[in-house]
Write an enzyme that holds these catalytic residues in place. Structure first.
Site, PDB file in Angstrom:
ATOM      1  N   ASP A 160       0.885  -1.166   0.000  1.00  0.00           N
ATOM      2  CA  ASP A 160       0.000   0.000   0.000  1.00  0.00           C
ATOM      3  C   ASP A 160       0.921   1.214   0.000  1.00  0.00           C
ATOM      4  O   ASP A 160       2.157   1.067  -0.035  1.00  0.00           O
ATOM      5  CB  ASP A 160      -0.914  -0.005   1.259  1.00  0.00           C
ATOM      6  CG  ASP A 160      -2.228   0.745   1.029  1.00  0.00           C
ATOM      7  OD1 ASP A 160      -2.170   1.979   0.816  1.00  0.00           O
ATOM      8  OD2 ASP A 160      -3.291   0.117   1.066  1.00  0.00           O
ATOM      9  N   VAL A 169       1.190   2.461  -6.640  1.00  0.00           N
ATOM     10  CA  VAL A 169       0.959   1.690  -7.866  1.00  0.00           C
ATOM     11  C   VAL A 169       1.054   2.531  -9.139  1.00  0.00           C
ATOM     12  O   VAL A 169       1.080   1.981 -10.236  1.00  0.00           O
ATOM     13  CB  VAL A 169      -0.393   0.933  -7.847  1.00  0.00           C
ATOM     14  CG1 VAL A 169      -0.419  -0.116  -6.759  1.00  0.00           C
ATOM     15  CG2 VAL A 169      -1.575   1.892  -7.741  1.00  0.00           C
ATOM     16  N   ASN A 199      -5.667  -4.531  -6.232  1.00  0.00           N
ATOM     17  CA  ASN A 199      -6.885  -4.053  -5.579  1.00  0.00           C
ATOM     18  C   ASN A 199      -6.831  -2.574  -5.212  1.00  0.00           C
ATOM     19  O   ASN A 199      -7.869  -1.975  -4.960  1.00  0.00           O
ATOM     20  CB  ASN A 199      -7.089  -4.932  -4.334  1.00  0.00           C
ATOM     21  CG  ASN A 199      -8.069  -4.363  -3.372  1.00  0.00           C
ATOM     22  OD1 ASN A 199      -9.268  -4.419  -3.609  1.00  0.00           O
ATOM     23  ND2 ASN A 199      -7.569  -3.787  -2.283  1.00  0.00           N
ATOM     24  N   TYR A 248     -14.432   7.009 -12.540  1.00  0.00           N
ATOM     25  CA  TYR A 248     -14.405   5.743 -11.778  1.00  0.00           C
ATOM     26  C   TYR A 248     -15.013   4.618 -12.616  1.00  0.00           C
ATOM     27  O   TYR A 248     -14.447   3.528 -12.729  1.00  0.00           O
ATOM     28  CB  TYR A 248     -15.167   5.928 -10.470  1.00  0.00           C
ATOM     29  CG  TYR A 248     -15.107   4.719  -9.556  1.00  0.00           C
ATOM     30  CD1 TYR A 248     -14.008   4.511  -8.725  1.00  0.00           C
ATOM     31  CD2 TYR A 248     -16.135   3.784  -9.526  1.00  0.00           C
ATOM     32  CE1 TYR A 248     -13.943   3.397  -7.888  1.00  0.00           C
ATOM     33  CE2 TYR A 248     -16.078   2.678  -8.696  1.00  0.00           C
ATOM     34  CZ  TYR A 248     -14.980   2.484  -7.875  1.00  0.00           C
ATOM     35  OH  TYR A 248     -14.919   1.385  -7.052  1.00  0.00           O
ATOM     36  N   LYS A 271     -13.105   1.240 -14.079  1.00  0.00           N
ATOM     37  CA  LYS A 271     -13.484  -0.128 -13.720  1.00  0.00           C
ATOM     38  C   LYS A 271     -13.936  -0.935 -14.951  1.00  0.00           C
ATOM     39  O   LYS A 271     -13.690  -2.136 -15.022  1.00  0.00           O
ATOM     40  CB  LYS A 271     -14.559  -0.109 -12.633  1.00  0.00           C
ATOM     41  CG  LYS A 271     -14.079   0.512 -11.307  1.00  0.00           C
ATOM     42  CD  LYS A 271     -12.865  -0.214 -10.734  1.00  0.00           C
ATOM     43  CE  LYS A 271     -12.496   0.263  -9.335  1.00  0.00           C
ATOM     44  NZ  LYS A 271     -11.343  -0.462  -8.771  1.00  0.00           N
TER      45      LYS A 271
HETATM   46  N1  LIG Z   1     -15.970  -0.260  -0.932  1.00  0.00           N
HETATM   47  C1  LIG Z   1     -16.751  -0.428  -1.985  1.00  0.00           C
HETATM   48  O1  LIG Z   1     -17.970  -0.257  -1.902  1.00  0.00           O
HETATM   49  C2  LIG Z   1     -16.157  -0.885  -3.300  1.00  0.00           C
HETATM   50  C3  LIG Z   1     -17.051  -1.305  -4.303  1.00  0.00           C
HETATM   51  C4  LIG Z   1     -16.543  -1.733  -5.515  1.00  0.00           C
HETATM   52  C5  LIG Z   1     -15.166  -1.734  -5.748  1.00  0.00           C
HETATM   53  N2  LIG Z   1     -14.339  -1.280  -4.756  1.00  0.00           N
HETATM   54  C6  LIG Z   1     -12.903  -1.308  -5.062  1.00  0.00           C
HETATM   55  O2  LIG Z   1     -12.245  -2.089  -4.080  1.00  0.00           O
HETATM   56  C7  LIG Z   1     -10.881  -1.674  -4.015  1.00  0.00           C
HETATM   57  C8  LIG Z   1     -10.508  -1.513  -2.546  1.00  0.00           C
HETATM   58  O3  LIG Z   1     -11.292  -0.471  -2.007  1.00  0.00           O
HETATM   59  P1  LIG Z   1     -11.781  -0.426  -0.487  1.00  0.00           P
HETATM   60  O4  LIG Z   1     -13.234  -0.251  -0.509  1.00  0.00           O
HETATM   61  O5  LIG Z   1     -11.172  -1.525   0.277  1.00  0.00           O
HETATM   62  O6  LIG Z   1     -11.188   1.008  -0.087  1.00  0.00           O
HETATM   63  P2  LIG Z   1     -10.098   1.479   0.978  1.00  0.00           P
HETATM   64  O7  LIG Z   1     -10.023   2.937   0.806  1.00  0.00           O
HETATM   65  O8  LIG Z   1     -10.418   0.894   2.306  1.00  0.00           O
HETATM   66  O9  LIG Z   1      -8.737   0.783   0.447  1.00  0.00           O
HETATM   67  C9  LIG Z   1      -8.076   1.203  -0.723  1.00  0.00           C
HETATM   68  C10 LIG Z   1      -6.581   1.157  -0.455  1.00  0.00           C
HETATM   69  O10 LIG Z   1      -5.899   1.509  -1.665  1.00  0.00           O
HETATM   70  C11 LIG Z   1      -4.774   2.277  -1.298  1.00  0.00           C
HETATM   71  N3  LIG Z   1      -4.262   3.122  -2.374  1.00  0.00           N
HETATM   72  C12 LIG Z   1      -4.834   4.241  -2.892  1.00  0.00           C
HETATM   73  N4  LIG Z   1      -4.028   4.782  -3.814  1.00  0.00           N
HETATM   74  C13 LIG Z   1      -2.936   3.996  -3.906  1.00  0.00           C
HETATM   75  C14 LIG Z   1      -1.749   4.050  -4.672  1.00  0.00           C
HETATM   76  N5  LIG Z   1      -1.519   5.026  -5.558  1.00  0.00           N
HETATM   77  N6  LIG Z   1      -0.821   3.075  -4.507  1.00  0.00           N
HETATM   78  C15 LIG Z   1      -1.027   2.083  -3.604  1.00  0.00           C
HETATM   79  N7  LIG Z   1      -2.126   1.982  -2.843  1.00  0.00           N
HETATM   80  C16 LIG Z   1      -3.069   2.937  -2.995  1.00  0.00           C
HETATM   81  C17 LIG Z   1      -5.270   3.130  -0.120  1.00  0.00           C
HETATM   82  O11 LIG Z   1      -4.179   3.637   0.639  1.00  0.00           O
HETATM   83  C18 LIG Z   1      -6.145   2.151   0.626  1.00  0.00           C
HETATM   84  O12 LIG Z   1      -5.446   1.480   1.666  1.00  0.00           O
HETATM   85  C19 LIG Z   1     -10.779  -0.397  -4.848  1.00  0.00           C
HETATM   86  O13 LIG Z   1     -10.204  -0.721  -6.102  1.00  0.00           O
HETATM   87  C20 LIG Z   1     -12.223   0.037  -5.009  1.00  0.00           C
HETATM   88  O14 LIG Z   1     -12.426   0.787  -6.170  1.00  0.00           O
HETATM   89  C21 LIG Z   1     -14.793  -0.869  -3.544  1.00  0.00           C
END
Ligand SMILES: NC(=O)c1ccc[n+]([C@@H]2O[C@H](COP(=O)([O-])OP(=O)(O)OC[C@H]3O[C@@H](n4cnc5c(N)ncnc54)[C@H](O)[C@@H]3O)[C@@H](O)[C@H]2O)c1
Length: 255
Positions: free
Chosen positions: A38, A65, A91, A162, A166
């Site tokens: 992360d 990333v 992720n 977004y 995706k």
């Molecule tokens: N929570 C939801 O409802 C949901 C729904 C669909 C998809 N998602 C997807 O799931 C994935 C995880 O999201 P989440 O809900 O766990 O959110 P979250 O914010 O809890 O976790 C996302 C993590 O990604 C890290 N991150 C952000 N930018 C980064 C970078 N440049 N390099 C490395 N790490 C980076 C953040 O520091 C964070 O720890 C994402 O891709 C999100 O789009 C989430």
């Protein structure tokens, strides 16, 4: 009974929080040795410590990333520490709010916000895949899961970049699945619906009932419920599954 991922070396990005953290923990519980990645910070270290406390073998490697040099080093360190890379969960991702585009339609959004979101959610996945696929091809196989979203399958209001990112992750997943099938590498996507993580905290506070009204199960998913699908897709039990976009959304896209 041996775990689903017994003996495998696995890499998780976005592992400091939410879905990534829950998946790193489940991977370890299923027998994998895990490289958690992360942005640098206490949250990453504490996620790796939680895996170790639960009896798993883990290392934390900070990487942005969007930076190819950091992604290359991340993959190298996973291979160096655990001898190979069997599974990768790409992720890391952000919501429009994180790039200053909360609630904006195309005409209101800045070019900087667009570039910043696509750099993380799309180019970040592509960079991770590039280096992981090379490592997996050298060793003769592997499995990758990319985090897409229900926003990769249908449109969502005021989330244009977004949704684009995706949809593109699903396209990347499908094209890599075709190109690397003969190399023994499976590539799939997971499409979560609304999941209880920090990413959607603000939206839930503002319009939680409205969001839940769109979900037939009328609740948020738990990060652990997404992790279960990811672990299965990464495991040998999903041996004939590649190029799939696995929905885990409480029925959102069934409507
Ligand atoms: N929570 C939801 O409802 C949901 C729904 C669909 C998809 N998602 C997807 O799931 C994935 C995880 O999201 P989440 O809900 O766990 O959110 P979250 O914010 O809890 O976790 C996302 C993590 O990604 C890290 N991150 C952000 N930018 C980064 C970078 N440049 N390099 C490395 N790490 C980076 C953040 O520091 C964070 O720890 C994402 O891709 C999100 O789009 C989430």
């Amino acid at each position: 009974m041996p775990g689903l991922l017994a003996g495998k070396s696995a890499l998780v990005t976005g592992a400091a929080s939410g879905i990534g953290r829950a998946t790193a923990l489940l991977f370890a519980r299923e027998g994998a040795r895990v490289t958690l990645s992360d942005l640098p910070g206490e949250a990453l270290e504490s996620a790796a410590a939680a895996v170790a406390d639960a009896g798993g073998e883990a290392q934390a490697v900070a990487a942005d990333v969007t930076r190819e040099d950091e992604v290359a080093t991340l993959v190298e360190r996973a291979v160096a520490r655990f001898g190979r890379l069997d599974c990768a969960f790409n992720n890391a991702g952000v919501a429009p709010r994180s790039v200053g585009a909360a609630g904006q339609r195309i005409g209101e959004m800045s070019r900087d916000s667009w570039d910043a979101l696509l750099a993380i959610n799309l180019t970040g996945v592509w960079l991770c895949m590039k280096h992981e696929l090379a490592a997996m091809e050298r060793q003769g196989g592997g499995a990758i899961v990319n985090t897409a979203s229900i926003g990769g399958l249908v449109g969502l209001p005021r989330s244009n970049a977004y949704v684009v990112s995706k949809h593109a992750v699903i396209g990347l997943t499908r094209s890599a699945a075709i190109d690397y099938a003969e190399a023994g590498i499976r590539v799939n996507a997971v499409c979560p619906g609304y999941v209880e993580t920090p990413m959607i905290g603000e939206s839930m506070a503002r319009r939680g009932e409205q969001i839940l009204g769109t979900v037939p199960m009328h609740r948020l998913g738990r990060p652990e419920e997404i992790a279960e699908a990811v672990a299965w897709l990464c495991s040998d039990r999903a041996g004939f599954v590649t190029g799939a976009a696995q929905v885990v959304d409480g029925g959102y896209t069934a409507v």
